[in-house]
Design an enzyme around this catalytic site. Sequence first.
Site, short mmCIF file in Angstrom:
data_model
loop_
_atom_site.label_atom_id
_atom_site.label_comp_id
_atom_site.label_asym_id
_atom_site.label_seq_id
_atom_site.Cartn_x
_atom_site.Cartn_y
_atom_site.Cartn_z
N HIS A 307 0.86 -1.20 0.00
CA HIS A 307 0.00 0.00 0.00
C HIS A 307 0.88 1.24 0.00
O HIS A 307 1.95 1.25 0.60
CB HIS A 307 -0.89 0.02 1.25
CG HIS A 307 -2.05 0.93 1.12
ND1 HIS A 307 -1.95 2.29 1.36
CD2 HIS A 307 -3.32 0.70 0.71
CE1 HIS A 307 -3.13 2.85 1.13
NE2 HIS A 307 -3.98 1.91 0.74
N ASP A 364 -8.04 -5.07 -0.25
CA ASP A 364 -8.51 -5.92 -1.36
C ASP A 364 -8.19 -7.38 -1.17
O ASP A 364 -8.62 -8.23 -1.96
CB ASP A 364 -7.91 -5.42 -2.68
CG ASP A 364 -8.43 -4.05 -3.03
OD1 ASP A 364 -7.62 -3.14 -3.30
OD2 ASP A 364 -9.65 -3.87 -3.00
C1 SDX Z 1 -6.14 0.18 -3.02
O1 SDX Z 1 -4.24 4.61 -2.08
C2 SDX Z 1 -5.22 4.06 -1.48
O2 SDX Z 1 -5.64 4.48 -0.43
C3 SDX Z 1 -5.82 2.86 -2.25
C4 SDX Z 1 -6.86 2.06 -1.50
C5 SDX Z 1 -8.12 2.87 -1.26
O3 SDX Z 1 -8.84 2.52 -0.31
O4 SDX Z 1 -8.41 3.76 -2.09
O5 SDX Z 1 -6.33 1.62 -0.26
C6 SDX Z 1 -7.28 0.82 -2.30
O6 SDX Z 1 -5.89 0.51 -4.15
C7 SDX Z 1 -5.28 -0.82 -2.28
C8 SDX Z 1 -4.06 -1.31 -3.13
C9 SDX Z 1 -4.56 -2.38 -4.09
N1 SDX Z 1 -3.48 -2.78 -5.03
C10 SDX Z 1 -2.84 -3.96 -4.94
O7 SDX Z 1 -3.04 -4.79 -4.05
C11 SDX Z 1 -1.87 -4.22 -6.09
C12 SDX Z 1 -0.56 -4.81 -5.52
N2 SDX Z 1 0.09 -3.77 -4.77
C13 SDX Z 1 1.09 -2.99 -5.47
O8 SDX Z 1 1.00 -2.87 -6.83
C14 SDX Z 1 1.60 -1.79 -4.70
O9 SDX Z 1 1.84 -2.22 -3.43
C15 SDX Z 1 0.74 -0.54 -4.66
C16 SDX Z 1 0.37 -0.09 -6.03
C17 SDX Z 1 -0.50 -0.77 -3.85
C18 SDX Z 1 1.58 0.55 -3.98
O10 SDX Z 1 2.63 0.80 -4.81
P1 SDX Z 1 3.75 1.94 -4.42
O11 SDX Z 1 3.40 2.64 -3.17
O12 SDX Z 1 3.99 2.75 -5.65
O13 SDX Z 1 4.97 1.05 -4.04
P2 SDX Z 1 6.03 0.55 -5.08
O14 SDX Z 1 5.36 0.01 -6.30
O15 SDX Z 1 7.06 1.63 -5.22
O16 SDX Z 1 6.68 -0.72 -4.29
C19 SDX Z 1 7.73 -0.54 -3.36
C20 SDX Z 1 8.51 -1.87 -3.43
C21 SDX Z 1 8.96 -2.23 -4.85
O17 SDX Z 1 10.09 -3.05 -4.72
P3 SDX Z 1 11.60 -2.37 -4.89
O18 SDX Z 1 11.58 -1.61 -6.21
O19 SDX Z 1 11.72 -1.44 -3.68
O20 SDX Z 1 12.56 -3.53 -4.87
O21 SDX Z 1 7.65 -2.95 -3.01
C22 SDX Z 1 7.47 -3.84 -4.12
C23 SDX Z 1 7.83 -3.09 -5.36
O22 SDX Z 1 8.27 -3.98 -6.38
N3 SDX Z 1 6.04 -4.22 -4.10
C24 SDX Z 1 5.58 -5.46 -4.32
C25 SDX Z 1 4.19 -5.36 -4.15
N4 SDX Z 1 3.85 -4.10 -3.85
C26 SDX Z 1 5.00 -3.40 -3.82
N5 SDX Z 1 6.20 -6.62 -4.63
C27 SDX Z 1 5.42 -7.69 -4.80
N6 SDX Z 1 4.06 -7.70 -4.65
C28 SDX Z 1 3.42 -6.54 -4.33
N7 SDX Z 1 2.10 -6.54 -4.18
#
Ligand code: SDX
Length: 428
Positions: A307, A364
């Site tokens: 998140h 989710d």
């Molecule tokens: C919602 O914003 C809100 O409030 C949203 C929400 C709401 O109520 O409106 O809460 C609802 O959208 C919840 C999120 C739902 N999405 C997912 O579950 C999709 C999977 N999650 C990710 O795609 C990710 O965690 C996000 C999009 C939710 C957040 O992405 P960020 O903050 O941009 O973080 P990032 O992509 O920069 O990740 C940081 C690190 C990275 O690794 P490094 O580059 O540091 O090595 O964490 C890793 C990412 O690769 N990472 C994951 C991951 N999420 C982040 N690795 C594997 N699986 C994951 N799910």
Amino acid sequence: MSETATLEINGQKHEFPLIKGTENEVAIDIKTLRGVTGGVTTIDPGYKNTGSCESAITFLNGEEGVLRYRGYAIEDLAEKASFLEVAYLLIFGELPTKVELDKFHADIKEESVVDDDIKKILDAFPKTAHPMGVLSSLTSALTAFNPTSVNVDSEEDMYRAIVKIMGKFPVLVAWTMRKQKGLPLDYGDDSIGYVENVLKMMFKKPNQEYVENSILINALDKLLILHADHEQNCSTSTVRIVGSSHAGLFASLSAGISALWGPLHGGANQAVLEMLEAIKEDGGDTKKFMAKAKDKQDPFRLMGFGHRVYKNFDPRAKIIKVAADEVLADLGVEDPVLDIAKGLAAEALSDEYFVKRKLYPNVDFYSGIIYRAMGIPVEMFTVMFALGRLPGWISQWKEMRTRKEPIGRPRQVYTGENYREFKTIDNR
Ligand code: SDX
């Protein structure tokens, strides 16, 4: 705390005021930055460090896993309030008295008929259309049938537009699902509660007496509360920026629905179930999928994990996980993917990659398991998220319009070609 922040650029010092919110969040007010520095701006892809507004609606503390609507803890609201009470709280700022709540519901019911010509638009979609695309289109189309909802210059105009969409949106949600199932499109029942009516419109069979199920009603009421608002997330920021051009409420909401559709945002609840089903079909080897999620060469992510704000457990996920156990037990439903989900969560919570990056289950991760147990098709999961988020989007749009905030128009840093002479086609 000092009152200002100092920025030194090319030997020149500039002071900017610090503002502090009621929960002691501090921000640098850079409204004058470009002017006093001769054009210097900031850049922050994904706005990870940038606030778009001051808001009095929802407070999150991502480090501590705190979520409050208008100061009330999400745990209390999910346990003790109804979705319609929470909608009123978000939109008008206070929990309603019984008289206020009854009037709000009565005004909503007054406006819960949708123009029959909307069905012609719905008929034009193929049955294979994704419900989020249908819902976004129908929500925008509502403007054509309710033109007075666009210029909401008075409190009364704003209130009318709000009760219109609170009344008509659940009908569009039900019609979107029923169309896909080939069921007749009808209306609910003004004599029952808001959430009861949503379920009746969605599940009423044309040849059977509809029987209410209190387990489903309570589960949906709680899920909608948990999804109701979440400060400046992607779809809410979309609703605010579209509304800042003074586009109407329904058009702004339609844009928000499109933003929510994405699998990184609200579309994650559908993606989680598809991921869990894939793991089940693949033999249930969660370790294999954990390895894929950690492999930078592999685009696979553990959907429902991580998140932007929560670097601790999403408080909503905790509540939904308990509710999933209760609902499945009450309904006598055995769902093997719930066990897979719990196994994945347990592994991730002790895996160095996830722990280091503070990746926890989010809202989710478990919600789809309840929706599926309720008989809601997986492609409708994000539509249910939108139904819950509706009052949050409305409250944020209302706050932005009431405060007469300026049109949203970010700056950029240009990195393209410098000036070059035009060449005629014979000279290229
Ligand atoms: C919602 O914003 C809100 O409030 C949203 C929400 C709401 O109520 O409106 O809460 C609802 O959208 C919840 C999120 C739902 N999405 C997912 O579950 C999709 C999977 N999650 C990710 O795609 C990710 O965690 C996000 C999009 C939710 C957040 O992405 P960020 O903050 O941009 O973080 P990032 O992509 O920069 O990740 C940081 C690190 C990275 O690794 P490094 O580059 O540091 O090595 O964490 C890793 C990412 O690769 N990472 C994951 C991951 N999420 C982040 N690795 C594997 N699986 C994951 N799910």
